[in-house]
Design an enzyme around this catalytic site. Structure first.
Site, PDB file in Angstrom:
ATOM      1  N   ILE A  18      -0.215 106.663  39.770  1.00 21.69           N
ATOM      2  CA  ILE A  18       0.401 107.601  40.707  1.00 21.69           C
ATOM      3  C   ILE A  18       1.479 108.423  40.012  1.00 21.69           C
ATOM      4  O   ILE A  18       1.553 109.639  40.164  1.00 21.69           O
ATOM      5  CB  ILE A  18       0.972 106.852  41.930  1.00 21.69           C
ATOM      6  CG1 ILE A  18      -0.166 106.169  42.715  1.00 21.69           C
ATOM      7  CG2 ILE A  18       1.733 107.812  42.845  1.00 21.69           C
ATOM      8  CD1 ILE A  18       0.302 105.265  43.845  1.00 21.69           C
ATOM      9  N   ASP A  62      12.941  99.912  30.292  1.00 24.64           N
ATOM     10  CA  ASP A  62      12.662  99.022  31.411  1.00 24.64           C
ATOM     11  C   ASP A  62      13.738  99.127  32.498  1.00 24.64           C
ATOM     12  O   ASP A  62      14.931  99.091  32.199  1.00 24.64           O
ATOM     13  CB  ASP A  62      12.608  97.579  30.871  1.00 24.64           C
ATOM     14  CG  ASP A  62      11.890  96.623  31.786  1.00 24.64           C
ATOM     15  OD1 ASP A  62      12.227  96.577  32.980  1.00 24.64           O
ATOM     16  OD2 ASP A  62      10.981  95.911  31.307  1.00 24.64           O
ATOM     17  N   TYR A 150       4.434  89.762  46.660  1.00 25.75           N
ATOM     18  CA  TYR A 150       4.474  91.219  46.469  1.00 25.75           C
ATOM     19  C   TYR A 150       4.940  91.917  47.748  1.00 25.75           C
ATOM     20  O   TYR A 150       5.813  92.784  47.716  1.00 25.75           O
ATOM     21  CB  TYR A 150       3.086  91.740  46.063  1.00 25.75           C
ATOM     22  CG  TYR A 150       2.995  93.249  46.041  1.00 25.75           C
ATOM     23  CD1 TYR A 150       3.625  93.986  45.039  1.00 25.75           C
ATOM     24  CD2 TYR A 150       2.293  93.939  47.028  1.00 25.75           C
ATOM     25  CE1 TYR A 150       3.562  95.374  45.019  1.00 25.75           C
ATOM     26  CE2 TYR A 150       2.221  95.330  47.010  1.00 25.75           C
ATOM     27  CZ  TYR A 150       2.858  96.039  46.003  1.00 25.75           C
ATOM     28  OH  TYR A 150       2.795  97.413  45.992  1.00 25.75           O
ATOM     29  N   ASN A 179      -3.623 101.735  49.951  1.00 28.12           N
ATOM     30  CA  ASN A 179      -4.805 101.678  49.078  1.00 28.12           C
ATOM     31  C   ASN A 179      -5.125 103.008  48.401  1.00 28.12           C
ATOM     32  O   ASN A 179      -6.164 103.616  48.652  1.00 28.12           O
ATOM     33  CB  ASN A 179      -6.023 101.185  49.880  1.00 28.12           C
ATOM     34  CG  ASN A 179      -5.803  99.780  50.413  1.00 28.12           C
ATOM     35  OD1 ASN A 179      -5.259  99.606  51.501  1.00 28.12           O
ATOM     36  ND2 ASN A 179      -6.172  98.783  49.642  1.00 28.12           N
ATOM     37  N   ASN A 211     -14.920  90.549  47.714  1.00 25.40           N
ATOM     38  CA  ASN A 211     -14.270  89.343  48.239  1.00 25.40           C
ATOM     39  C   ASN A 211     -14.577  89.227  49.730  1.00 25.40           C
ATOM     40  O   ASN A 211     -14.174  90.083  50.509  1.00 25.40           O
ATOM     41  CB  ASN A 211     -12.751  89.419  48.032  1.00 25.40           C
ATOM     42  CG  ASN A 211     -12.369  89.444  46.565  1.00 25.40           C
ATOM     43  OD1 ASN A 211     -12.837  88.625  45.790  1.00 25.40           O
ATOM     44  ND2 ASN A 211     -11.537  90.397  46.177  1.00 25.40           N
ATOM     45  N   ARG A 218     -10.111  99.099  55.012  1.00 25.19           N
ATOM     46  CA  ARG A 218      -8.912  99.672  54.404  1.00 25.19           C
ATOM     47  C   ARG A 218      -8.811 101.160  54.725  1.00 25.19           C
ATOM     48  O   ARG A 218      -9.828 101.847  54.858  1.00 25.19           O
ATOM     49  CB  ARG A 218      -8.946  99.499  52.881  1.00 25.19           C
ATOM     50  CG  ARG A 218      -8.914  98.056  52.393  1.00 25.19           C
ATOM     51  CD  ARG A 218      -7.536  97.469  52.545  1.00 25.19           C
ATOM     52  NE  ARG A 218      -7.464  96.071  52.142  1.00 25.19           N
ATOM     53  CZ  ARG A 218      -7.588  95.033  52.966  1.00 25.19           C
ATOM     54  NH1 ARG A 218      -7.836  95.256  54.244  1.00 25.19           N
ATOM     55  NH2 ARG A 218      -7.462  93.807  52.525  1.00 25.19           N
ATOM     56  N   ASP A 288      -4.701  88.520  51.280  1.00 23.76           N
ATOM     57  CA  ASP A 288      -5.253  89.810  51.703  1.00 23.76           C
ATOM     58  C   ASP A 288      -5.077  90.027  53.205  1.00 23.76           C
ATOM     59  O   ASP A 288      -5.247  89.107  54.010  1.00 23.76           O
ATOM     60  CB  ASP A 288      -6.754  89.882  51.382  1.00 23.76           C
ATOM     61  CG  ASP A 288      -7.025  90.580  50.069  1.00 23.76           C
ATOM     62  OD1 ASP A 288      -6.063  91.061  49.443  1.00 23.76           O
ATOM     63  OD2 ASP A 288      -8.199  90.652  49.672  1.00 23.76           O
TER      64      ASP A 288
END
Length: 326
Positions: A18, A62, A150, A179, A211, A218, A288
């Site tokens: 991105i 960083d 996350y 997504n 999966n 999504r 998920d």
């Protein structure tokens, strides 16, 4: 709305998928761009063509080092903070590093932005923040409990941004990405996103593994829609649009089975044999969210968001890019 020109803009994670698309567009609009990236997930190839531009500079370092953040932010008008360790599975396998980058690194950037008196801090939030909320479509004000480390880190980003506005007057905008897919996305590695991974697998005449039963859905969002949202967020002069969080999506959902069907259709236009490749199924993935669909009403109302690429159009463009760059 007129997009900003002639500004000095810092893009953290600017060599990522991105981030590099944002750097490219900002330079096209005659801005100066500083890219800060440690290349843990970003790629030099993503910004190679930009290095020749006199208005582009690269800091290879960083965000976990606050002195680096101060140096990068010095003299900058606006920050687009894209640097993060993505991936739910990665965060489950290594929550400590995910937290160090996504929370401590984020806080470093906020502190640097505050102390250097940056005009605006726009950051990549995440649809994972909706967690176990089953409500569809997702509206910004209603979230559930996070389902992964996350997701926790990305929610903490929103809380910190809000506090920095209320306490220090730093203007922030959070963009909850849904997504995102498109050109320059990495198809390799254990934590690769599903679309580039499946495209590469099919080009190699191998079977993608979905999966679960493939009925998870999504709100797949093409990169150009995401670039538009970032440009609107950094350009808006409406005070009501600042210090908000926005869904960044197209506003429709497709199942993983839909995805593989369309990928085979578009790829078979280049290689007919791809249409006959078997799609396999594996176990569901821990952490998920089963279904994801964004309401984009708030972004339309306050930012004038008008996404140009639906799922199929974006997928067709993505397949073409990957085929030409295989």
């Amino acid at each position: 709305m007129e997009f900003v020109r002639g500004k000095k803009i810092l893009v953290t994670g600017g060599a990522g998928f991105i981030g590099s698309n944002l750097c490219e567009k900002l330079l096209d609009l005659d801005n100066s761009v500083v890219c800060l990236d440690n290349f843990s997930t970003g790629k030099r190839s993503n910004i190679e063509s930009l290095l020749k531009d006199s208005k582009f500079s690269l800091i290879e370092n960083d965000i976990r080092d606050i002195s680096v953040c101060h140096a990068a932010v010095s003299g900058v008008d606006i920050i687009l903070h894209q640097a993060a360790l993505g991936s739910v599975p990665r965060s489950i396998n290594d929550p400590v590093t995910t937290n160090d980058v996504n929370v401590s690194g984020f806080l470093n950037m906020l502190v640097a932005a505050k102390e250097e008196r940056v005009d605006r801090f726009i950051y990549a939030a995440s649809s994972s923040t909706y967690g176990d909320s089953e409500a569809l479509p997702k509206v910004e004000e209603k979230i559930g409990k996070p389902l992964s480390p996350y997701a926790i880190t990305k929610y903490v980003n929103e809380l910190y941004a809000d506090i920095f506005n209320k306490t220090y007057g730093l203007n922030t905008i959070g963009l909850r990405y849904f997504n995102v897919f498109g050109r320059k996305q990495d198809p390799d590695g254990g934590y690769a996103a599903v679309i580039p991974k499946f495209i590469k697998t099919l080009i190699n005449h191998e079977s993608p593994i979905i999966n679960g039963d493939g009925l998870h859905s999504r709100d797949f969002t093409y990169i150009d829609n995401v670039v538009q949202m970032n440009l609107l967020a950094l350009s808006t002069s409406d005070p009501n649009a600042l210090n908000q969080v926005y869904n960044t999506a197209y506003g429709e959902r497709n199942t993983l089975n839909d995805l593989t069907n369309w990928l085979q259709k578009y790829l078979s236009e280049y290689d007919a044999a791809i249409n006959g490749i078997e799609i396999k199924h594996g176990p569901n993935r821990q952490g998920d969210i089963p279904h994801s669909l964004a309401s984009i009403d708030k972004a339309k109302r306050l930012l004038g968001y008008d996404p140009k690429f639906d799922f199929k159009k974006g997928l067709e463009e993505t397949v073409k890019w990957f085929w030409e760059n295989r």
